[in-house]
Scaffold this active site. Structure first.
Site, PDB file in Angstrom:
ATOM      1  N   GLY A  45       0.844  -1.202   0.000  1.00 19.58           N
ATOM      2  CA  GLY A  45       0.000   0.000   0.000  1.00 19.58           C
ATOM      3  C   GLY A  45       0.866   1.234   0.000  1.00 19.58           C
ATOM      4  O   GLY A  45       2.069   1.164   0.301  1.00 19.58           O
ATOM      5  N   GLN A  50       2.879   9.861   1.751  1.00 17.87           N
ATOM      6  CA  GLN A  50       4.206   9.238   1.759  1.00 17.87           C
ATOM      7  C   GLN A  50       5.102   9.732   0.623  1.00 17.87           C
ATOM      8  O   GLN A  50       6.317   9.564   0.690  1.00 17.87           O
ATOM      9  CB  GLN A  50       4.084   7.705   1.693  1.00 17.87           C
ATOM     10  CG  GLN A  50       3.488   7.126   2.964  1.00 17.87           C
ATOM     11  CD  GLN A  50       3.422   5.625   2.899  1.00 17.87           C
ATOM     12  OE1 GLN A  50       2.495   5.062   2.340  1.00 17.87           O
ATOM     13  NE2 GLN A  50       4.425   4.947   3.440  1.00 17.87           N
ATOM     14  N   CYS A  92       6.097  -0.224   7.704  1.00 17.95           N
ATOM     15  CA  CYS A  92       5.733   0.946   6.900  1.00 17.95           C
ATOM     16  C   CYS A  92       6.941   1.382   6.081  1.00 17.95           C
ATOM     17  O   CYS A  92       8.058   1.445   6.603  1.00 17.95           O
ATOM     18  CB  CYS A  92       5.286   2.086   7.811  1.00 17.95           C
ATOM     19  SG  CYS A  92       4.808   3.570   6.909  1.00 17.95           S
ATOM     20  N   LEU A  93       6.696   1.709   4.815  1.00 21.36           N
ATOM     21  CA  LEU A  93       7.780   2.162   3.935  1.00 21.36           C
ATOM     22  C   LEU A  93       8.382   3.480   4.434  1.00 21.36           C
ATOM     23  O   LEU A  93       9.514   3.802   4.081  1.00 21.36           O
ATOM     24  CB  LEU A  93       7.256   2.343   2.504  1.00 21.36           C
ATOM     25  CG  LEU A  93       6.801   1.059   1.798  1.00 21.36           C
ATOM     26  CD1 LEU A  93       6.067   1.394   0.505  1.00 21.36           C
ATOM     27  CD2 LEU A  93       7.989   0.141   1.510  1.00 21.36           C
ATOM     28  N   HIS A 134      -4.057   0.950   7.882  1.00 20.47           N
ATOM     29  CA  HIS A 134      -2.730   1.567   7.889  1.00 20.47           C
ATOM     30  C   HIS A 134      -2.714   2.791   6.955  1.00 20.47           C
ATOM     31  O   HIS A 134      -2.196   3.853   7.313  1.00 20.47           O
ATOM     32  CB  HIS A 134      -1.710   0.505   7.460  1.00 20.47           C
ATOM     33  CG  HIS A 134      -0.302   0.979   7.350  1.00 20.47           C
ATOM     34  ND1 HIS A 134       0.673   0.663   8.268  1.00 20.47           N
ATOM     35  CD2 HIS A 134       0.317   1.747   6.423  1.00 20.47           C
ATOM     36  CE1 HIS A 134       1.821   1.227   7.912  1.00 20.47           C
ATOM     37  NE2 HIS A 134       1.633   1.888   6.787  1.00 20.47           N
ATOM     38  N   GLU A 135      -3.319   2.624   5.772  1.00 18.77           N
ATOM     39  CA  GLU A 135      -3.346   3.741   4.800  1.00 18.77           C
ATOM     40  C   GLU A 135      -4.289   4.853   5.265  1.00 18.77           C
ATOM     41  O   GLU A 135      -3.982   6.040   5.103  1.00 18.77           O
ATOM     42  CB  GLU A 135      -3.747   3.245   3.408  1.00 18.77           C
ATOM     43  CG  GLU A 135      -2.889   2.118   2.827  1.00 18.77           C
ATOM     44  CD  GLU A 135      -1.395   2.333   2.936  1.00 18.77           C
ATOM     45  OE1 GLU A 135      -0.941   3.495   2.984  1.00 18.77           O
ATOM     46  OE2 GLU A 135      -0.656   1.328   3.004  1.00 18.77           O
ATOM     47  N   HIS A 138      -2.455   6.946   7.619  1.00 19.21           N
ATOM     48  CA  HIS A 138      -1.555   7.893   6.936  1.00 19.21           C
ATOM     49  C   HIS A 138      -2.308   9.167   6.553  1.00 19.21           C
ATOM     50  O   HIS A 138      -1.763  10.264   6.670  1.00 19.21           O
ATOM     51  CB  HIS A 138      -0.990   7.276   5.649  1.00 19.21           C
ATOM     52  CG  HIS A 138       0.261   6.475   5.836  1.00 19.21           C
ATOM     53  ND1 HIS A 138       1.419   6.995   6.369  1.00 19.21           N
ATOM     54  CD2 HIS A 138       0.556   5.189   5.535  1.00 19.21           C
ATOM     55  CE1 HIS A 138       2.363   6.064   6.394  1.00 19.21           C
ATOM     56  NE2 HIS A 138       1.861   4.948   5.895  1.00 19.21           N
TER      57      HIS A 138
HETATM   58  O1  GNR Z   1       4.222  -2.701   2.526  1.00 17.14           O
HETATM   59  C1  GNR Z   1       3.599  -2.574   3.586  1.00 17.14           C
HETATM   60  N1  GNR Z   1       3.335  -3.678   4.335  1.00 17.14           N
HETATM   61  C2  GNR Z   1       2.485  -3.671   5.410  1.00 17.14           C
HETATM   62  C3  GNR Z   1       2.492  -4.783   6.252  1.00 17.14           C
HETATM   63  C4  GNR Z   1       1.654  -4.835   7.337  1.00 17.14           C
HETATM   64  C5  GNR Z   1       0.787  -3.803   7.572  1.00 17.14           C
HETATM   65  C6  GNR Z   1       0.766  -2.694   6.764  1.00 17.14           C
HETATM   66  C7  GNR Z   1       1.606  -2.628   5.676  1.00 17.14           C
HETATM   67  S1  GNR Z   1       1.555  -1.238   4.637  1.00 17.14           S
HETATM   68  C8  GNR Z   1       3.186  -1.225   4.048  1.00 17.14           C
HETATM   69  C9  GNR Z   1       3.381  -0.152   2.991  1.00 17.14           C
HETATM   70  C10 GNR Z   1       3.149   1.210   3.590  1.00 17.14           C
HETATM   71  O2  GNR Z   1       3.925   1.777   4.307  1.00 17.14           O
HETATM   72  N2  GNR Z   1       2.000   1.773   3.329  1.00 17.14           N
HETATM   73  O3  GNR Z   1       1.690   2.949   3.850  1.00 17.14           O
HETATM   74 NI    NI Z   2       2.881   3.112   5.673  1.00 17.76          NI
END
Ligand code: GNR
Ligand code: NI
Length: 169
Positions: A45, A50, A92-93, A134-135, A138
């Site tokens: 995601g 980001q 998270c990236l 998670h998104e 953000h």
């Molecule tokens: O690549 C991603 N893997 C992930 C694994 C577990 C829970 C959430 C994520 S999202 C993350 C990519 C990211 O930072 N998206 O904002």
């Molecule tokens: Ni993230």
């Protein structure tokens, strides 16, 4: 175009994003760049914040590109349902090199626009539910680190500060 991913500490990641008022060619280009950047990372995601854009857009693909039908774009997303509980590891990236186990609802339903500006409603369970939440976080300026407490949080924040001082963040 692949765009650079902002890291924990960058202002844009810690502020709420604004709704998209109209799907212009610039927005379509932004979505294309987000998809390319997500796949290149690779991640499941990516939120617009980001890549430094404070707009309410995220892309997701829990198949990491293996199944083209799994690619999802959400513009101005909202939760319509959230239930259950799952305890899984999350990363998270924008916080590379760190992860933590976090409780989240196990099922969510999200409503918003797709890349063509059409209303869509998508249910996610398991990893997709986690990714959606998670998104959505953000887009509110919240990172998974902000949901941690106590030692778990302090340890990650301390390590990031140290890396930052060393110019390695
Ligand atoms: O690549 C991603 N893997 C992930 C694994 C577990 C829970 C959430 C994520 S999202 C993350 C990519 C990211 O930072 N998206 O904002
Ligand atoms: Ni993230």
């Amino acid at each position: 175009m692949i765009r650079p991913i902002s890291r924990y500490g960058a202002e844009v990641l810690h502020q709420p994003a604004r709704p998209v008022s109209d799907i212009t060619p610039e927005i379509t280009q932004l979505v294309d760049d987000m998809i390319q950047t997500m796949y290149a990372a690779p991640g499941i995601g990516l939120a617009a914040t980001q890549i430094g854009v404070p707009l309410r857009i995220f892309v997701a693909d829990i198949s990491l590109g293996r199944n083209p039908a799994d690619l999802i774009t959400f513009i101005n997303p909202e939760f319509v349902e959230r239930d259950g509980m799952q305890l899984e590891e999350e990363g998270c990236l924008s916080v590379p090199g760190f992860n933590a186990t976090l409780a989240r609802p196990s099922r969510v339903v999200v409503k918003g626009l797709n890349r063509h500006g059409e209303e869509q409603v998508i249910e996610g369970t398991g990893l997709l539910a986690r990714c959606f939440q998670h998104e959505m976080d953000h887009l509110e300026g919240t990172l998974f680190v902000d949901r941690l407490r106590g030692l778990q949080k302090d340890l990650i924040v301390r390590k990031i500060k140290k890396l930052s001082r060393a110019g390695k963040w």
